[in-house]
Design a protein around this motif. Structure first.
Motif, PDB file in Angstrom:
ATOM      1  N   SER A 188     -34.128 -26.671 -84.909  1.00 24.55           N
ATOM      2  CA  SER A 188     -33.340 -25.661 -85.602  1.00 24.55           C
ATOM      3  C   SER A 188     -31.933 -26.192 -85.770  1.00 24.55           C
ATOM      4  CB  SER A 188     -33.293 -24.363 -84.802  1.00 24.55           C
ATOM      5  OG  SER A 188     -34.566 -23.781 -84.772  1.00 24.55           O
ATOM      6  N   SER A 222     -31.238 -22.520 -89.661  1.00 27.23           N
ATOM      7  CA  SER A 222     -32.286 -23.144 -90.471  1.00 27.23           C
ATOM      8  C   SER A 222     -33.293 -23.888 -89.596  1.00 27.23           C
ATOM      9  CB  SER A 222     -31.678 -24.148 -91.451  1.00 27.23           C
ATOM     10  OG  SER A 222     -30.761 -23.525 -92.310  1.00 27.23           O
ATOM     11  N   LYS A 251     -28.361 -31.084 -90.044  1.00 22.71           N
ATOM     12  CA  LYS A 251     -29.107 -31.151 -91.309  1.00 22.71           C
ATOM     13  C   LYS A 251     -29.104 -32.573 -91.874  1.00 22.71           C
ATOM     14  CE  LYS A 251     -28.919 -26.342 -92.712  1.00 22.71           C
ATOM     15  NZ  LYS A 251     -28.412 -25.352 -93.682  1.00 22.71           N
TER      16      LYS A 251
END
Length: 172
Positions: A61, A65, A146
């Motif tokens: 995570s 997200s 990310k």
């Protein structure tokens, strides 16, 4: 005659000893990929690559997200050269930014190192004492996480100078 043979032998040895090391690797279809010359990144490259690939393999995570598992990254020495240059620049000039004082962004620096990217990313950090600490800082930051989990990236490198860390991602 003996003298001419010795000169010829000396020249042959000189040519052989001056040959550059070929640090290319091969893929399954045996086409060489130029990864550039090895770079002293001031860290344990294998450890940071393992930390990144372990989380990529498991998924995680990133903030709110959920990021699915993605393929592992490979190390690229051209990206390492770009990372080291940026860390050295930040250290020498006492700043912390993705934009160099000369206005260059990560993409420009990566191209200057010889890496022809189709996509790239960059994480930076300052003050972490080791690979685990900088990895933890990046993985606990949504944007940095990310980047680590981005399936579009195929290669990466990290370098440190002083207290400054730079992680470069790319795909050629």
């Amino acid at each position: 005659m003996k003298f001419a043979f010795l000169i010829l032998l000396f020249l042959s040895i000189s040519v052989i000893s001056c040959k550059k090391n070929d640090l290319s690797v091969t893929t399954n279809n045996e086409k060489p990929i130029n990864t550039g010359l090895a770079v002293n990144t001031n860290l344990n490259n294998d450890l940071i690559l393992k930390l990144v690939n372990d989380v990529r393999k498991a998924g995680c995570s990133c903030g709110s997200s959920n990021m699915p598992a993605v393929a592992p990254l490979t190390w690229n020495n051209l990206l390492a050269a770009a990372a080291l240059a940026h860390s050295k620049d930040m250290n020498a000039n006492n700043y912390f930014s993705h934009t160099s004082l000369d206005g260059n962004n990560a993409g420009m620096r990566i191209i200057a190192a010889g890496y022809q990217w189709t996509t790239y990313g960059e994480n930076i950090a300052a003050g972490q004492p080791n690979e685990q600490a900088v990895f933890d800082a990046w993985i606990n930051s949504e944007g940095h996480c990310k980047n680590i989990m981005n399936a579009n990236f195929k290669e990466m490198a990290v370098a440190k100078d002083g207290k400054y860390w730079t992680q470069e991602f790319g795909r050629q």
